[in-house]
Design a protein around this motif. Structure first.
Motif, PDB file in Angstrom:
ATOM      1  N   PHE A 145       1.813   4.021 -10.803  1.00  0.00           N
ATOM      2  CA  PHE A 145       1.323   3.974  -9.420  1.00  0.00           C
ATOM      3  C   PHE A 145       0.006   4.734  -9.293  1.00  0.00           C
ATOM      4  N   LEU A 146      -0.029   5.954  -9.814  1.00  0.00           N
ATOM      5  CA  LEU A 146      -1.221   6.794  -9.675  1.00  0.00           C
ATOM      6  C   LEU A 146      -2.408   6.236 -10.458  1.00  0.00           C
ATOM      7  N   VAL A 147      -2.153   5.780 -11.676  1.00  0.00           N
ATOM      8  CA  VAL A 147      -3.237   5.265 -12.514  1.00  0.00           C
ATOM      9  C   VAL A 147      -3.799   3.960 -11.943  1.00  0.00           C
ATOM     10  N   LEU A 148      -2.919   3.078 -11.482  1.00  0.00           N
ATOM     11  CA  LEU A 148      -3.381   1.802 -10.942  1.00  0.00           C
ATOM     12  C   LEU A 148      -4.125   1.978  -9.617  1.00  0.00           C
ATOM     13  N   LEU A 149      -3.716   2.944  -8.828  1.00  0.00           N
ATOM     14  CA  LEU A 149      -4.463   3.244  -7.600  1.00  0.00           C
ATOM     15  C   LEU A 149      -5.888   3.636  -7.946  1.00  0.00           C
ATOM     16  N   ARG A 150      -6.020   4.512  -8.924  1.00  0.00           N
ATOM     17  CA  ARG A 150      -7.359   4.954  -9.317  1.00  0.00           C
ATOM     18  C   ARG A 150      -8.157   3.800  -9.921  1.00  0.00           C
ATOM     19  N   ALA A 151      -7.506   2.981 -10.745  1.00  0.00           N
ATOM     20  CA  ALA A 151      -8.200   1.863 -11.377  1.00  0.00           C
ATOM     21  C   ALA A 151      -8.702   0.862 -10.337  1.00  0.00           C
ATOM     22  N   LYS A 152      -7.889   0.618  -9.311  1.00  0.00           N
ATOM     23  CA  LYS A 152      -8.277  -0.299  -8.238  1.00  0.00           C
ATOM     24  C   LYS A 152      -9.326   0.332  -7.337  1.00  0.00           C
ATOM     25  N   GLY A 153      -9.193   1.629  -7.131  1.00  0.00           N
ATOM     26  CA  GLY A 153     -10.015   2.333  -6.152  1.00  0.00           C
ATOM     27  C   GLY A 153      -9.200   2.559  -4.890  1.00  0.00           C
ATOM     28  N   GLU A 154      -8.906   3.818  -4.591  1.00  0.00           N
ATOM     29  CA  GLU A 154      -8.071   4.134  -3.427  1.00  0.00           C
ATOM     30  C   GLU A 154      -8.794   3.772  -2.129  1.00  0.00           C
ATOM     31  N   THR A 155      -8.037   3.308  -1.153  1.00  0.00           N
ATOM     32  CA  THR A 155      -8.591   2.999   0.164  1.00  0.00           C
ATOM     33  C   THR A 155      -8.250   4.119   1.136  1.00  0.00           C
ATOM     34  N   PRO A 156      -8.975   4.227   2.262  1.00  0.00           N
ATOM     35  CA  PRO A 156      -8.644   5.243   3.256  1.00  0.00           C
ATOM     36  C   PRO A 156      -7.213   5.145   3.769  1.00  0.00           C
ATOM     37  N   LYS A 157      -6.713   3.926   3.948  1.00  0.00           N
ATOM     38  CA  LYS A 157      -5.340   3.759   4.438  1.00  0.00           C
ATOM     39  C   LYS A 157      -4.333   4.258   3.407  1.00  0.00           C
ATOM     40  N   GLU A 158      -4.621   4.046   2.121  1.00  0.00           N
ATOM     41  CA  GLU A 158      -3.718   4.535   1.083  1.00  0.00           C
ATOM     42  C   GLU A 158      -3.713   6.058   1.037  1.00  0.00           C
TER      43      GLU A 158
END
Length: 366
Positions: free
Chosen positions: A70-83
């Motif tokens: 979860f954490l790695v894929l969020l960073r790979a995608k690029g976190e959004t303000p809502k996330e």
């Protein structure tokens, strides 16, 4: 930052193998988290509610492989303000709250700039309190530098292990208090093994300043990279912060007379992007080398000298600049320029040292 495409592909390949391998996991929330991870593999953004539910699953003991994915894929995608906002919502539910009714200010940085400077946000917080702002500072020991806010405050005589009632007593008695993150965020222990095992920056590296246990509604937040200014500002807007300023300055997670700073000012109605020019405010240019600190004992000695008016120059200027911004955000000063004048005058009058001494006594009294 985002991973290169090839790294993202390799990450996804590894994660798909992991997830299809039937790794041991707890039922219920781990299943929900697996669905979320599958969505992140497809680079789909999450809503505030979905991001919040994912964190709840992790805190409830979801499989550590899924948490890492979860954490790695969020960073790979690029976190959004809502996330980011959703994760803050979840973490706030698990923190130990401090019941302070009056609006409070926090001056805080994400850390991670690698510059090993003096603890300017801590010094600025003390100066701001000496000017009449109510300060509820949230922080931790050093993670990547020689000396974190908790380290230097302990050396200055401030007790770290305090209850919510003791924190409130310090605010009432000295106008300032410190909340040591591990005491007020016990749920972070659940996430820490995953973060350590990963060994890379994740969204948790920027959540700390957004998790003030006293619910500080006035925030001056420094971030370690310029792209984070908009991300954090927009997350604060989603969280309906009363007033905040998010800044990055010449590679530092705080204001300093080394460069013109990038700034986003947040209110409940909008976000205003601007630049903060220390030189237009009358500060003399310096270099990062002029701002270096040392270990906790060295920094405590330096801070006492600076806030006591015995060390004029770049260190005092940087504390004045951040305190001035904090006073403006707190509403104690009508502008940054006025805030800087107030901070400078307070140092000359010896008030910050008086505030620090009151704070130490307040800690002892409770």
């Amino acid at each position: 930052g985002q991973f290169p495409a090839i790294a993202h592909f390799a990450c996804i390949t590894w994660l798909r193998n992991l997830l299809s391998g039937g790794s041991r996991r707890r039922a219920g929330m781990s299943g929900d988290l697996k669905d979320t991870v599958e969505r992140l593999i497809k680079r789909e953004d999450l809503s505030i509610e979905e991001a919040s539910q994912a964190v709840e699953a992790i805190l409830a003991g979801a499989d550590s492989h899924l948490a890492a994915a979860f954490l790695v894929l969020l960073r790979a995608k690029g976190e959004t303000p809502k996330e980011v906002a959703g994760m803050v919502v979840a973490m706030r539910k698990h923190m130990v709250p401090v019941p302070i009714e009056e609006p409070t200010l926090d001056i805080v940085g994400t850390g991670g700039d690698g510059a090993h400077t003096l603890n300017f946000s801590t010094g600025a917080a003390i100066v701001a309190a000496s000017c009449g702002a109510l300060v509820a500072k949230h922080g931790n020991k050093s993670a990547s530098s020689k000396c974190g806010s908790a380290d230097v405050l302990r050396s200055l005589g401030i007790a770290l292990e305090q209850t919510p009632a003791q924190v409130k007593a310090c605010v009432d008695g000295a106008g300032i208090a410190f909340m040591f993150a591990p005491v007020f965020h016990p749920a972070m222990k659940t996430v820490m093994p995953v973060r350590k095992a990963l060994g890379v920056r994740t969204i948790f590296n920027i959540l700390g300043p957004l998790l003030n246990p006293a619910g500080a509604v006035r925030l001056l937040i420094g971030v370690y990279a310029e792209p984070l200014v908009d991300l954090v500002a927009q997350a604060l807007f989603e969280l309906k912060v009363e007033r905040a300023m998010v800044v990055h300055c010449g590679g530092l997670d705080e204001l300093a007379p080394i460069a013109v700073a990038v700034c986003a000012e947040v209110s409940r109605s909008d976000i205003t992007r601007s630049a903060i020019d220390p030189f237009a405010l009358g500060f003399k240019r310096c270099t990062i080398d002029d701002l270096k600190g040392g270990d906790a004992e060295e920094n405590a000695k330096m801070l006492r000298e600076v806030i006591g008016g015995k060390r004029p120059g770049p260190l005092e200027d940087t504390i004045v600049l951040n305190a001035g911004a904090g006073l403006y955000v707190a509403g104690t000063a009508p502008s940054m320029a006025d805030g800087c004048e107030m901070a400078r005058a307070s140092i000359k009058a010896g008030k910050p040292l008086e505030t620090l001494d009151k704070w130490v006594k307040a800690c002892s009294a409770v």
